[in-house]
Design a protein around this motif. Structure first.
Motif, PDB file in Angstrom:
ATOM      1  N   VAL A 284       3.641 -38.460   7.255  1.00 14.52           N
ATOM      2  CA  VAL A 284       4.379 -37.758   6.015  1.00 14.52           C
ATOM      3  C   VAL A 284       3.320 -36.934   5.058  1.00 14.52           C
ATOM      4  CG1 VAL A 284       6.133 -37.847   4.050  1.00 14.52           C
ATOM      5  CG2 VAL A 284       6.333 -39.584   6.098  1.00 14.52           C
ATOM      6  N   ASN A 285       3.838 -35.457   4.735  1.00 16.00           N
ATOM      7  CA  ASN A 285       3.115 -34.842   3.858  1.00 16.00           C
ATOM      8  C   ASN A 285       3.322 -35.386   2.543  1.00 16.00           C
ATOM      9  OD1 ASN A 285       1.640 -32.811   2.377  1.00 16.00           O
ATOM     10  ND2 ASN A 285       3.597 -31.679   2.148  1.00 16.00           N
ATOM     11  N   THR A 286       2.386 -36.059   1.831  1.00 13.56           N
ATOM     12  CA  THR A 286       2.486 -36.605   0.797  1.00 13.56           C
ATOM     13  C   THR A 286       1.971 -35.868  -0.633  1.00 13.56           C
ATOM     14  OG1 THR A 286       0.143 -37.687   0.579  1.00 13.56           O
ATOM     15  CG2 THR A 286       2.009 -38.973   1.544  1.00 13.56           C
ATOM     16  N   THR A 287       1.573 -34.456  -0.359  1.00 12.45           N
ATOM     17  CA  THR A 287       0.927 -33.597  -1.175  1.00 12.45           C
ATOM     18  C   THR A 287       2.125 -32.834  -1.474  1.00 12.45           C
ATOM     19  OG1 THR A 287      -1.265 -33.955  -0.830  1.00 12.45           O
ATOM     20  CG2 THR A 287      -0.664 -31.938  -2.037  1.00 12.45           C
ATOM     21  N   VAL A 288       2.857 -32.797  -2.807  1.00 12.20           N
ATOM     22  CA  VAL A 288       3.957 -31.861  -2.999  1.00 12.20           C
ATOM     23  C   VAL A 288       3.456 -30.479  -3.280  1.00 12.20           C
ATOM     24  CG1 VAL A 288       5.856 -31.357  -4.467  1.00 12.20           C
ATOM     25  CG2 VAL A 288       5.260 -33.732  -3.889  1.00 12.20           C
ATOM     26  N   ARG A 289       3.881 -29.412  -2.705  1.00 12.29           N
ATOM     27  CA  ARG A 289       3.325 -27.987  -2.841  1.00 12.29           C
ATOM     28  C   ARG A 289       4.414 -27.289  -2.519  1.00 12.29           C
ATOM     29  NH1 ARG A 289      -1.108 -30.178   0.442  1.00 12.29           N
ATOM     30  NH2 ARG A 289      -3.094 -29.933  -0.682  1.00 12.29           N
TER      31      ARG A 289
END
Length: 542
Positions: A315-320
């Motif tokens: 999961v991509n945990t960096t919100v962009r």
């Protein structure tokens, strides 16, 4: 002689023999007899519960058999309220007279579900089945069976949802869901009803016995753990034993997307009887999303055993939002923070004479683009070459910018569509653009709602087949709303590899096409070197 006759006054209907029976949590039955000296025209039984005033008032028409009227009241129509209910009986005759009876009925309070007859069956080395009877005064809506192993307390607890059929709840506990552990398992049972009341019972403990490696005939795989999970990957560790020496342990892994196009057979690292392998996102096209891993254990006597792990999500945990680089790879994040395609993407612009005289050197140096799709024609009443096409083509060639072309469709019939295709081919050949030089297809831009679906299909087929016959690959471009409406057809969708949707998320999936796909997410983008707004798309694989 004169005779006088007294005609009696009309009497209101008579309501008699009123009974309330079958009172349960689910409702009750009202019966009565109604007679009249003329004719009963209508009977109504308005009902409501005292919980919330008359917010649940319903005017019921009872069933009739002779002069007996019956209402089977379903408490579900009244939010399964308990306590006092009011049912009034109104009887009307042909002459407008009415009679009324008022009833009060007390529905019992809700009782929690009942769990009984718990059984453990079908016990093997890998699983067992838990069954029980469940009942309720209204309805059992859910049965959960939380299960864990006694090893390491409740570190592997899972609240399994049981299947309910004909009052029997069933769930099969599988070692796969609990780190492939052997040993003692504990299962509890919780039954819930519509009002949220629940009942608990223990199903006791069950032993999943580890096979005897001397007689099992193949390596034993157990105690599988996923650790060090982060944005970049995860580590799989397992314990392997066998009567014979272990030769190797393999961890074939691939992403769920696009089948096994990125399958890698990783070899585990040995540490005693434990083997581990690190799954790296970088080895799988840098894709986020669902990963599939199996374990194959081989001993030196030629025996092999295999298990399939549950899916694991990276999961991509960096919100962009927008474009970003992660470990040197370019990704596009939609406005909800999701990665388009769950993989690296390419930034593609599409341009025409509307964009004027483009400073392509600046675009190349500062625009961070990966390609361009050039409009090849214009249509000021008839087809002409786009006035900027020659220059845009030359600049893309000079700067090694990958490119494709598109034509806005004005065809009214298949002859027009063939003409459009040949017009495009003539321009491409004029500038010696071979099929192999095009990094993106020739796009047939379908956007005119006045053309019927059938005619669009015919025109599309004529255009694509003409392009294909001359060696060029042609696909369809359109916008989402039209694809969901006028162009909603599998034969069209199978050719759609570029779509416009200027929304927070793409909000569309295409089951009929696989391959490179472009989401044109804005028509108001900004690219250094281009005056004003420009269309920008993100390109990935579906």
């Amino acid at each position: 002689m004169e005779l006088e006759t007294e005609i009696p006054e009309n009497q209101a209907p008579e309501i008699s023999d009123v009974q309330v029976t079958n009172i349960t949590r689910k409702g009750y039955t009202v019966t009565c007899k109604i007679t009249d000296d003329s004719k009963v025209r209508n009977v109504q039984m308005p009902t409501w519960s005292e919980n919330g005033d008359q917010d649940d008032l319903i005017w019921y028409t009872p069933s009739q058999k002779g002069n007996t009227y019956t209402l089977n009241l379903d408490a579900a129509n009244h939010n399964y309220d308990t306590g006092k209910y009011n049912t009034h009986i109104y009887a009307y005759d042909e002459e407008g007279k009415v009679s009324q009876v008022e009833l009060e009925v007390e529905l019992p309070e809700n009782e929690a579900p009942v769990i009984s007859n718990i059984e453990i069956t079908n016990v093997t080395n890998d699983s067992y089945t838990v069954t029980c009877n469940v009942s309720d005064d209204v309805e059992v809506t859910s049965v959960k069976m939380p299960t864990w192993t006694t090893n390491n307390s409740q570190d592997d607890i899972i609240w399994h949802e049981a299947e309910i059929k004909d009052g029997v709840a069933t769930f099969t506990v599988n070692r796969k869901d609990h780190n492939f552990e052997y040993g003692e398992y504990v299962t509890h049972i919780y039954a819930y009803d519509k009002d949220g009341l629940n009942t608990f019972q223990s199903a006791g403990t069950t032993i999943l016995q580890e096979p005897d490696k001397e007689t099992y005939g193949k390596p034993i795989i157990k105690d599988v753990r996923i650790t060090d999970a982060n944005d970049d990957g995860f580590t799989v560790t397992c314990t392997v034993s066998s009567k014979y020496e272990i030769d190797r342990v393999m961890f074939p892994t691939w992403t769920y997307k696009n089948d096994q196009d990125d399958l890698i057979w990783g070899t585990g690292t040995k540490n005693g009887d434990q083997y581990s392998f690190r799954v790296e996102r970088s080895a799988h096209n840098y894709e986020f999303g669902t990963y599939v891993t199996h374990i194959y254990a081989y001993d030196k006597n030629g025996n092999v055993n295999t298990i399939e792990l549950n899916y694991h999500n990276i999961v991509n945990t960096t919100v962009r939002q927008g474009w970003a680089y992660i470990n040197g790879q370019k990704y596009f994040f939609d406005n909800a923070g999701n990665i388009a395609g769950n993989m690296p993407a390419k930034k593609i612009i599409d341009v025409s004479s509307y964009n004027g005289n483009i400073d392509w050197d600046t675009v190349k140096q500062y625009g961070d683009i990966d390609g361009a799709i050039l409009r090849i024609t214009a249509h000021p009443g008839h087809y002409i070459e786009d006035t900027q096409f020659a220059r845009n083509l030359a600049e893309c060639r000079r700067l090694n910018i990958p490119f494709g072309v598109y034509i806005y469709d004005y065809a009214n019939n298949t002859n027009d569509a063939v003409y459009e295709a040949n017009f495009v081919i003539d321009i491409l050949r004029k500038y010696n653009v071979s099929p192999s030089e095009l990094s993106y297809p020739v796009y047939y831009d379908l956007e005119r709602r006045q053309i019927s679906k059938a005619q669009n299909i015919a025109n599309m087929n004529a255009f694509i087949s003409t392009m294909n016959a001359n060696g060029y690959t042609a696909h369809v471009y359109s916008y989402r709303a039209m694809l969901n409406d006028t162009l909603n057809d599998p034969s069209i969708w199978a050719n759609v590899s570029w779509m416009a949707a200027y929304t927070n998320t793409i909000g569309w999936s295409n089951p009929y096409y696989k391959g490179n796909f472009g989401w044109q997410y804005t028509s108001s983008g900004t690219i250094p070197g281009i005056s004003g707004s420009v269309d920008i798309s993100c390109w990935y694989v579906i």
